[in-house]
Design a protein around this motif. Structure first.
Motif, short mmCIF file in Angstrom:
data_model
loop_
_atom_site.label_atom_id
_atom_site.label_comp_id
_atom_site.label_asym_id
_atom_site.label_seq_id
_atom_site.Cartn_x
_atom_site.Cartn_y
_atom_site.Cartn_z
N LYS A 102 0.85 -1.19 0.00
CA LYS A 102 0.00 0.00 0.00
C LYS A 102 0.89 1.24 0.00
N LYS A 103 0.29 2.37 -0.37
CA LYS A 103 1.03 3.63 -0.41
C LYS A 103 1.71 3.90 0.94
N GLU A 104 1.07 3.51 2.04
CA GLU A 104 1.61 3.75 3.39
C GLU A 104 2.89 2.96 3.66
N ASP A 105 3.11 1.90 2.90
CA ASP A 105 4.32 1.10 3.11
C ASP A 105 5.57 1.83 2.60
N PHE A 106 5.34 2.84 1.77
CA PHE A 106 6.48 3.52 1.14
C PHE A 106 6.92 4.77 1.89
N CYS A 107 8.18 5.13 1.70
CA CYS A 107 8.70 6.33 2.33
C CYS A 107 8.01 7.56 1.73
N GLU A 108 8.06 8.66 2.46
CA GLU A 108 7.33 9.86 2.03
C GLU A 108 7.90 10.46 0.73
N HIS A 109 9.11 10.07 0.36
CA HIS A 109 9.72 10.68 -0.82
C HIS A 109 9.36 9.96 -2.11
N MET A 110 8.65 8.85 -1.99
CA MET A 110 8.19 8.14 -3.19
C MET A 110 6.96 8.89 -3.69
N ASP A 111 7.03 9.42 -4.92
CA ASP A 111 5.98 10.32 -5.40
C ASP A 111 4.65 9.64 -5.72
N ASP A 112 4.73 8.48 -6.38
CA ASP A 112 3.47 7.89 -6.84
C ASP A 112 3.67 6.44 -7.26
N ILE A 113 2.54 5.71 -7.32
CA ILE A 113 2.55 4.35 -7.85
C ILE A 113 2.02 4.45 -9.27
N ILE A 114 2.80 4.02 -10.24
CA ILE A 114 2.40 4.23 -11.64
C ILE A 114 2.48 2.94 -12.47
N THR A 115 1.79 2.93 -13.59
CA THR A 115 1.80 1.77 -14.48
C THR A 115 2.99 1.86 -15.43
N VAL A 116 3.25 0.76 -16.13
CA VAL A 116 4.32 0.75 -17.12
C VAL A 116 4.03 1.79 -18.20
N GLY A 117 2.75 1.89 -18.55
CA GLY A 117 2.36 2.88 -19.57
C GLY A 117 2.70 4.30 -19.13
N ASP A 118 2.39 4.60 -17.85
CA ASP A 118 2.72 5.93 -17.31
C ASP A 118 4.22 6.17 -17.39
N PHE A 119 4.96 5.10 -17.06
CA PHE A 119 6.42 5.20 -17.06
C PHE A 119 6.95 5.58 -18.45
N TYR A 120 6.44 4.89 -19.47
CA TYR A 120 6.91 5.22 -20.83
C TYR A 120 6.51 6.63 -21.23
N GLU A 121 5.33 7.02 -20.84
CA GLU A 121 4.86 8.36 -21.16
C GLU A 121 5.80 9.40 -20.52
N MET A 122 6.13 9.14 -19.25
CA MET A 122 7.00 10.02 -18.49
C MET A 122 8.42 10.06 -19.05
N SER A 123 8.84 8.94 -19.64
CA SER A 123 10.21 8.82 -20.14
C SER A 123 10.39 9.41 -21.53
N HIS A 124 9.30 9.88 -22.11
CA HIS A 124 9.35 10.42 -23.47
C HIS A 124 10.48 11.45 -23.64
N GLY A 125 11.24 11.28 -24.69
CA GLY A 125 12.29 12.25 -25.00
C GLY A 125 13.56 12.05 -24.22
N GLY A 126 13.64 10.96 -23.43
CA GLY A 126 14.86 10.73 -22.66
C GLY A 126 15.41 9.34 -22.89
#
Lengths: 156, 105
Positions: free
Chosen positions: A127-151
């Motif tokens: 769950k989100k609570e298991d993660f440290c406060e600096h982890m921004d979000d839980i995302i899908t592989v699709g989100d990851f590729y979208e985010m990685s665009h141009g890099g």
């Protein structure tokens, strides 16, 4: 700035051993120091690096690693992994390489994005609570590729 | 860029503009160095970083890491990246007249 310069990287951390996590963290921090945009994506056992209860308990794998230069049978003895981890952490501290929790906070403060892989989170029933406060979000592989665009994408 | 005149003094610098001899540096040179890399004006917050780097360099003989600036200098990483965007360690060392930092952290 010339156009042949790397402007953005996405670094995937997929392993949960100490030596599996640090290279990605060092590369992420180093990229930010050069002014490169960074997204860090934690997947499978790499998630341990952002799980509050586990992040400062990562261990060096002393079995199945020929570069440790100790026989596998010896590496499997109780306490070997803890000892190797302690030694490596000591050497890293000399180089000003912080413990995982401090390093994650530092990297977050450089402006890098830190994300957990949704498939793994679901698989391990996290769950989100298991993660440290600096982890921004839980995302899908699709989100990851979208985010990685141009890099560039680096898998570790 | 072998030699340059800053604040009326001729100093030796490397190809990237870093000082070859940190002892050549004087506070009056900092604003001009900062302008060269797009930081203008130099605020008191910038000076806090520059002074800590100079002091620490004097003691340790090397440019402090970002972690050291945080833990020993009390300069948060966030603040450092805000003050010196796109490469804080290098930019701050450049303005402070220190050599190019060699650490990976």
């Amino acid at each position: 700035m010339s156009s042949d310069r790397i402007e953005k990287v996405s670094i995937v951390i997929s392993k949960g051993s100490l030596e599996g996590v640090y290279p990605g963290l060092i590369m992420a921090n180093g990229a930010r120091m050069e002014g490169i945009d960074v997204n860090l994506f934690f997947t499978f056992f790499g998630l341990d690096a952002v799980i509050t209860k586990r992040m400062d308990k990562l261990k060096v794998a002393t079995v199945g690693n020929p570069a440790m230069h100790i026989p596998t049978m010896i590496g499997g003895l109780p306490g070997m992994s803890a000892m190797a981890t302690k030694m490596m952490m000591k050497e890293m501290d000399k180089l000003d390489i912080p413990p995982v929790s401090e390093f994650i906070e530092m990297i977050h403060d450089t402006g890098a994005g830190l994300y957990a892989c949704k498939a793994t989170v679901d698989m391990f029933h996290l769950k989100k609570e298991d993660f440290c406060e600096h982890m921004d979000d839980i995302i899908t592989v699709g989100d990851f590729y979208e985010m990685s665009h141009g890099g560039q994408i680096i898998f570790t | 860029m072998a030699e340059a005149t800053l604040a009326g003094v001729t100093v030796e610098r490397d190809d990237e503009g870093f000082f070859k001899n940190p002892d050549d540096w004087k506070e009056e040179m900092a604003p001009e160095l900062a302008r060269e890399i797009g930081i203008d004006p130099l605020t008191e917050e910038h000076w806090k970083v520059i002074r800590f780097m100079r002091e620490d360099f004097k003691v340790k003989g090397q440019v402090p890491s970002i972690r050291r600036m945080k833990n020993e200098g009390g300069i948060s990483t966030k603040e450092l990246y805000n003050l010196f965007p796109k490469g804080p360690a290098k930019k701050a060392a450049y303005i402070a007249g220190l050599g190019k930092p060699h650490g990976c952290i």
